[in-house]
Design a protein around this motif. Sequence first.
Motif, PDB file in Angstrom:
ATOM      1  N   ARG A  57      49.869 -21.788 113.027  1.00  0.00           N
ATOM      2  CA  ARG A  57      51.226 -22.184 112.603  1.00  0.00           C
ATOM      3  C   ARG A  57      51.120 -23.320 110.893  1.00  0.00           C
ATOM      4  O   ARG A  57      50.462 -24.268 110.861  1.00  0.00           O
ATOM      5  N   VAL A  58      51.792 -22.708 110.203  1.00  0.00           N
ATOM      6  CA  VAL A  58      52.022 -23.280 108.775  1.00  0.00           C
ATOM      7  C   VAL A  58      53.076 -23.553 108.784  1.00  0.00           C
ATOM      8  O   VAL A  58      54.256 -22.926 108.709  1.00  0.00           O
ATOM      9  N   LEU A  59      53.685 -24.216 107.423  1.00  0.00           N
ATOM     10  CA  LEU A  59      54.809 -24.716 105.827  1.00  0.00           C
ATOM     11  C   LEU A  59      53.938 -24.258 104.742  1.00  0.00           C
ATOM     12  O   LEU A  59      52.699 -24.182 104.628  1.00  0.00           O
ATOM     13  N   ALA A  60      55.094 -23.127 104.083  1.00  0.00           N
ATOM     14  CA  ALA A  60      54.635 -22.814 102.623  1.00  0.00           C
ATOM     15  C   ALA A  60      55.908 -22.549 101.340  1.00  0.00           C
ATOM     16  O   ALA A  60      55.853 -22.938 102.693  1.00  0.00           O
ATOM     17  N   GLN A  61      55.076 -22.605 100.454  1.00  0.00           N
ATOM     18  CA  GLN A  61      56.148 -22.333 100.099  1.00  0.00           C
ATOM     19  C   GLN A  61      56.425 -21.195  99.529  1.00  0.00           C
ATOM     20  O   GLN A  61      55.079 -20.900  99.277  1.00  0.00           O
ATOM     21  N   ALA A  62      57.360 -20.457  99.015  1.00  0.00           N
ATOM     22  CA  ALA A  62      57.676 -18.877  99.051  1.00  0.00           C
ATOM     23  C   ALA A  62      57.566 -19.229  97.468  1.00  0.00           C
ATOM     24  O   ALA A  62      58.883 -19.778  96.942  1.00  0.00           O
ATOM     25  N   LEU A  63      56.725 -18.536  96.953  1.00  0.00           N
ATOM     26  CA  LEU A  63      56.810 -17.993  95.217  1.00  0.00           C
ATOM     27  C   LEU A  63      57.850 -17.522  95.176  1.00  0.00           C
ATOM     28  O   LEU A  63      57.361 -16.832  93.357  1.00  0.00           O
ATOM     29  N   VAL A  83      52.404 -15.468 101.533  1.00  0.00           N
ATOM     30  CA  VAL A  83      52.998 -17.252 101.173  1.00  0.00           C
ATOM     31  C   VAL A  83      51.221 -16.764  99.930  1.00  0.00           C
ATOM     32  O   VAL A  83      50.389 -16.263  99.989  1.00  0.00           O
ATOM     33  N   ARG A  84      50.961 -17.907  99.342  1.00  0.00           N
ATOM     34  CA  ARG A  84      50.164 -18.222  98.702  1.00  0.00           C
ATOM     35  C   ARG A  84      48.536 -19.314  99.579  1.00  0.00           C
ATOM     36  O   ARG A  84      49.408 -20.267  99.689  1.00  0.00           O
ATOM     37  N   ALA A  85      47.312 -18.518  99.613  1.00  0.00           N
ATOM     38  CA  ALA A  85      46.753 -19.933 100.420  1.00  0.00           C
ATOM     39  C   ALA A  85      46.942 -21.281 100.214  1.00  0.00           C
ATOM     40  O   ALA A  85      47.006 -22.187 100.631  1.00  0.00           O
ATOM     41  N   ASN A  86      47.012 -21.676  98.736  1.00  0.00           N
ATOM     42  CA  ASN A  86      47.113 -23.031  97.958  1.00  0.00           C
ATOM     43  C   ASN A  86      48.683 -23.719  98.140  1.00  0.00           C
ATOM     44  O   ASN A  86      48.396 -25.020  97.620  1.00  0.00           O
ATOM     45  N   LEU A  87      48.798 -22.422  98.563  1.00  0.00           N
ATOM     46  CA  LEU A  87      50.630 -23.212  98.760  1.00  0.00           C
ATOM     47  C   LEU A  87      51.078 -23.827 100.059  1.00  0.00           C
ATOM     48  O   LEU A  87      52.386 -23.748 100.323  1.00  0.00           O
ATOM     49  N   GLY A 281      57.144 -24.975  91.139  1.00  0.00           N
ATOM     50  CA  GLY A 281      56.042 -23.800  91.163  1.00  0.00           C
ATOM     51  C   GLY A 281      55.147 -23.716  90.697  1.00  0.00           C
ATOM     52  O   GLY A 281      54.068 -22.856  90.307  1.00  0.00           O
ATOM     53  N   THR A 282      54.891 -24.862  89.344  1.00  0.00           N
ATOM     54  CA  THR A 282      53.714 -24.907  88.714  1.00  0.00           C
ATOM     55  C   THR A 282      52.588 -25.614  89.732  1.00  0.00           C
ATOM     56  O   THR A 282      51.637 -25.376  88.694  1.00  0.00           O
ATOM     57  N   ILE A 283      52.393 -25.863  90.724  1.00  0.00           N
ATOM     58  CA  ILE A 283      51.325 -26.766  90.635  1.00  0.00           C
ATOM     59  C   ILE A 283      50.936 -25.757  91.401  1.00  0.00           C
ATOM     60  O   ILE A 283      49.660 -25.606  92.829  1.00  0.00           O
ATOM     61  N   ALA A 284      51.689 -24.492  91.634  1.00  0.00           N
ATOM     62  CA  ALA A 284      50.779 -23.382  92.299  1.00  0.00           C
ATOM     63  C   ALA A 284      49.458 -23.174  91.513  1.00  0.00           C
ATOM     64  O   ALA A 284      48.426 -22.171  91.522  1.00  0.00           O
TER      65      ALA A 284
END
Length: 342
Positions: A57-63, A83-87, A281-284
């Motif tokens: 179960r995850v929360l994630a930032q969609a880019l 989604v990206r694993a680092n987000l 989004g730049t933190i990705a």
Amino acid sequence: MVVKNHAVAINPVDWYRQRVGNFIFSWVKYPFILGGDVAGEIVEVGKRVQRFKVGDRVLAQALGMDRNCNRAAEGAFQQYTVVRANLAAPIPDNMSYERAVVLPLTLATAACGLFQKDHLALEYPSVPPKPTGKSVLIWGGSTSVGSNGIQLAVSAGYDVITTASPRNFDYVRKLGASQVFDYNSPAVVQDIIKALKGQTIAGALAIGAGSTDACLDIVHNCEGNKFVSMASAPIGFEAMPDRPGFSFKIFPLVLQLLRANASLRRKSRRRHVQTNFIDGGTIANNEVSRVIYEQFLPRALAEGQYIAAPDPYVVGRGLEYIQEGLDLQRKGVSAKKVVITL
């Protein structure tokens, strides 16, 4: 990773894009899926993903809407999102999807403004916090970005001074703010300057129309880092035309925005205060994503040091409620985030 979405959340940028079409984010390719926040269950992982497995179960930032991504598959408002694993971060067992989904994009926006090297470059958050002896001003503490900004700054060891409407004073104090001021008070700028007298300020995070102007005055009159990180445009966009897409009625608003930006640039030069506009989004593409989503947030949520805030405002179940959610967010909600469950 591919996530089966159980909840998605609405951010102002979603209805901005819908209302003005290609006038902003002109690089977006159609057909396209909006949305920046997801919470759900992983159904597929890439070969190089090590932190997660199918079923987590995850929360994630969609880019999806990011210029360097620009891919409908990575938008939030659908049943499955890439989604990206680092987000992404794991959701504690005792936390619901609709509670967890309030975090990603506004968490990233606050983290960008506070910790990236081209913004305030604060010390990173930790569990438990390590006091720095410095203060941070967060203008707009009861907003979604402000709710995360307060908690991140406190977890990084900073004393937080914030603004809110009086009905949200207790809310921002619960998040960790040491002092809170009414942003509608005509004396608020001078009151905050007095409160910071004798302290070293690490900079300011400005959230909401008009916030940067006030923060420039405050930071200029304080000792410390002369920097304002801007999470919002200098004017509000609530007056945009009701009809989605391009309209000539946009031009007066654009002219107002250009004048406001020019005025802020002149004022920042006179005040000798640096500014930079936040792109969450730049933190990705830098170490802040690893610090927040991997090192800090999982433990902070699990141990109760970090609250998933603001509270979710669930408007319905199913993708058919997305438009209702966009319209509600545009009208404005206080100390809440609009959420749709799936």
